[in-house]
Design a protein around this motif. Structure first.
Motif, PDB file in Angstrom:
ATOM      1  N   THR A  89      21.933  73.351   0.976  1.00 40.87           N
ATOM      2  CA  THR A  89      20.507  73.679   0.904  1.00 40.87           C
ATOM      3  C   THR A  89      19.930  73.314  -0.457  1.00 40.87           C
ATOM      4  O   THR A  89      18.838  72.725  -0.549  1.00 40.87           O
ATOM      5  N   ARG A 128      15.175  82.734  -0.927  1.00 41.91           N
ATOM      6  CA  ARG A 128      16.017  81.994   0.021  1.00 41.91           C
ATOM      7  C   ARG A 128      17.456  82.497   0.073  1.00 41.91           C
ATOM      8  O   ARG A 128      18.148  82.300   1.067  1.00 41.91           O
ATOM      9  N   LEU A 150      12.198  81.099  -5.839  1.00 42.92           N
ATOM     10  CA  LEU A 150      12.770  80.413  -4.685  1.00 42.92           C
ATOM     11  C   LEU A 150      14.175  80.918  -4.367  1.00 42.92           C
ATOM     12  O   LEU A 150      14.512  81.184  -3.203  1.00 42.92           O
ATOM     13  N   ARG A 187       9.403  79.613 -11.028  1.00 44.88           N
ATOM     14  CA  ARG A 187       9.351  79.129  -9.650  1.00 44.88           C
ATOM     15  C   ARG A 187      10.748  79.042  -9.053  1.00 44.88           C
ATOM     16  O   ARG A 187      10.962  79.435  -7.900  1.00 44.88           O
ATOM     17  N   LEU A 188      11.707  78.541  -9.814  1.00 40.88           N
ATOM     18  CA  LEU A 188      13.077  78.437  -9.318  1.00 40.88           C
ATOM     19  C   LEU A 188      13.661  79.822  -9.058  1.00 40.88           C
ATOM     20  O   LEU A 188      14.319  80.052  -8.040  1.00 40.88           O
ATOM     21  N   SER A 242      18.175  69.026 -11.200  1.00 43.64           N
ATOM     22  CA  SER A 242      17.086  68.595 -10.329  1.00 43.64           C
ATOM     23  C   SER A 242      15.925  68.100 -11.171  1.00 43.64           C
ATOM     24  O   SER A 242      15.610  68.679 -12.217  1.00 43.64           O
ATOM     25  N   GLU A 270      13.024  68.383 -10.124  1.00 47.41           N
ATOM     26  CA  GLU A 270      11.924  69.255  -9.706  1.00 47.41           C
ATOM     27  C   GLU A 270      11.814  70.521 -10.545  1.00 47.41           C
ATOM     28  O   GLU A 270      10.807  71.231 -10.455  1.00 47.41           O
ATOM     29  N   HIS A 271      12.851  70.825 -11.331  1.00 42.61           N
ATOM     30  CA  HIS A 271      12.863  72.093 -12.070  1.00 42.61           C
ATOM     31  C   HIS A 271      13.284  71.838 -13.515  1.00 42.61           C
ATOM     32  O   HIS A 271      14.150  70.997 -13.782  1.00 42.61           O
ATOM     33  N   ASP A 299      17.187  70.525   0.386  1.00 43.22           N
ATOM     34  CA  ASP A 299      15.845  71.096   0.531  1.00 43.22           C
ATOM     35  C   ASP A 299      14.938  70.535  -0.571  1.00 43.22           C
ATOM     36  O   ASP A 299      15.262  70.661  -1.759  1.00 43.22           O
ATOM     37  N   PRO A 300      13.811  69.931  -0.225  1.00 43.73           N
ATOM     38  CA  PRO A 300      12.945  69.317  -1.243  1.00 43.73           C
ATOM     39  C   PRO A 300      12.385  70.310  -2.252  1.00 43.73           C
ATOM     40  O   PRO A 300      11.997  69.910  -3.353  1.00 43.73           O
ATOM     41  N   GLU A 301      12.341  71.591  -1.906  1.00 43.19           N
ATOM     42  CA  GLU A 301      11.862  72.580  -2.880  1.00 43.19           C
ATOM     43  C   GLU A 301      12.871  72.796  -3.997  1.00 43.19           C
ATOM     44  O   GLU A 301      12.509  73.209  -5.095  1.00 43.19           O
ATOM     45  N   PHE A 302      14.142  72.547  -3.706  1.00 45.00           N
ATOM     46  CA  PHE A 302      15.184  72.658  -4.722  1.00 45.00           C
ATOM     47  C   PHE A 302      15.534  71.279  -5.291  1.00 45.00           C
ATOM     48  O   PHE A 302      15.473  71.062  -6.492  1.00 45.00           O
TER      49      PHE A 302
END
Length: 204
Positions: free
Chosen positions: A66, A36, A32, A28-29, A100, A102-103, A70-73
């Motif tokens: 970013t 991006r 992204l 996923r990372l 993070s 998130e990852h 950015d909440p995705e990162f």
């Protein structure tokens, strides 16, 4: 999408001798980053626990902002900022290690720096704690960080004129021939004026 992992032979050329495998769950990372930051995605690769890519100085602040906001990162934590010297006649590099929740993989962002004019933008506006990392890189490598409000030596004395972690640094006996400027004679023990350290209140 092409496999972002480097071959074993390429990894060895970069000083990485172990086999490279993509971090579990890092897909996923990677997607992204590829979506991006398409302009820099060609440099993207992975190893056991890290995803890495390179960003030029003119885009580094926007990219890091970013990645942080950015909440995705959500790479909110700058764990380290360090410099690499690839050798005389080659570039320097500043490397940012980000974490993070998130990852599952760490993120390493590399920024090339001109060796002849080693100037880089400071990231202290994003992470205040980067001030100390940048002071160390200035002290040891001579990289000047524009925007750092307290850029001064952190280990060596203020009158020290060299950068000891550069590959063109020579030992004091040969300092006069060193592109890294060598050491100020006041730093040589045999030239120390010990009399100035003796006062009536503190006799030797």
């Amino acid at each position: 999408m092409a496999d972002p992992r480097r071959s074993r032979s390429a990894a060895r050329g970069l000083g990485r001798g172990r086999p490279l495998t993509a971090p579990v769950g890092a897909g996923r990372l990677v997607r992204l980053l590829t979506d991006r930051f398409a302009a820099d995605a060609a440099s993207l690769w992975t190893d056991e626990d890290t995803v890495e890519f390179s960003v030029p100085p003119e885009r580094i602040l926007a990219t890091l902002e970013t990645l942080r906001d950015d909440p995705e990162f959500a790479f909110s934590y700058l764990t380290d900022e360090a410099a690499v010297d690839y050798g005389v006649g080659v570039r320097f590099e500043v490397v940012y290690h980000l974490y993070s929740t998130e990852h599952p993989a760490w993120l390493r962002v590399r920024m090339p720096v001109d060796r002849d004019d080693p100037v880089a933008p400071s990231v202290t506006g994003l992470w205040e704690g980067a001030m100390f990392h940048e002071r160390e890189m200035y002290d040891m490598m001579g990289i000047r960080f524009t925007g750092n409000r307290d850029l001064r030596r952190i280990f060596m004395s203020p009158d020290y004129r060299s950068f000891p972690q550069r590959r063109d640094f020579l030992l004091p006996d040969d300092a006069a021939d060193s592109p890294a400027a060598g050491v100020n004679p006041v730093e040589r023990p045999e030239t120390w004026d010990l009399e100035r350290l003796t006062t009536p209140e503190n006799p030797s």
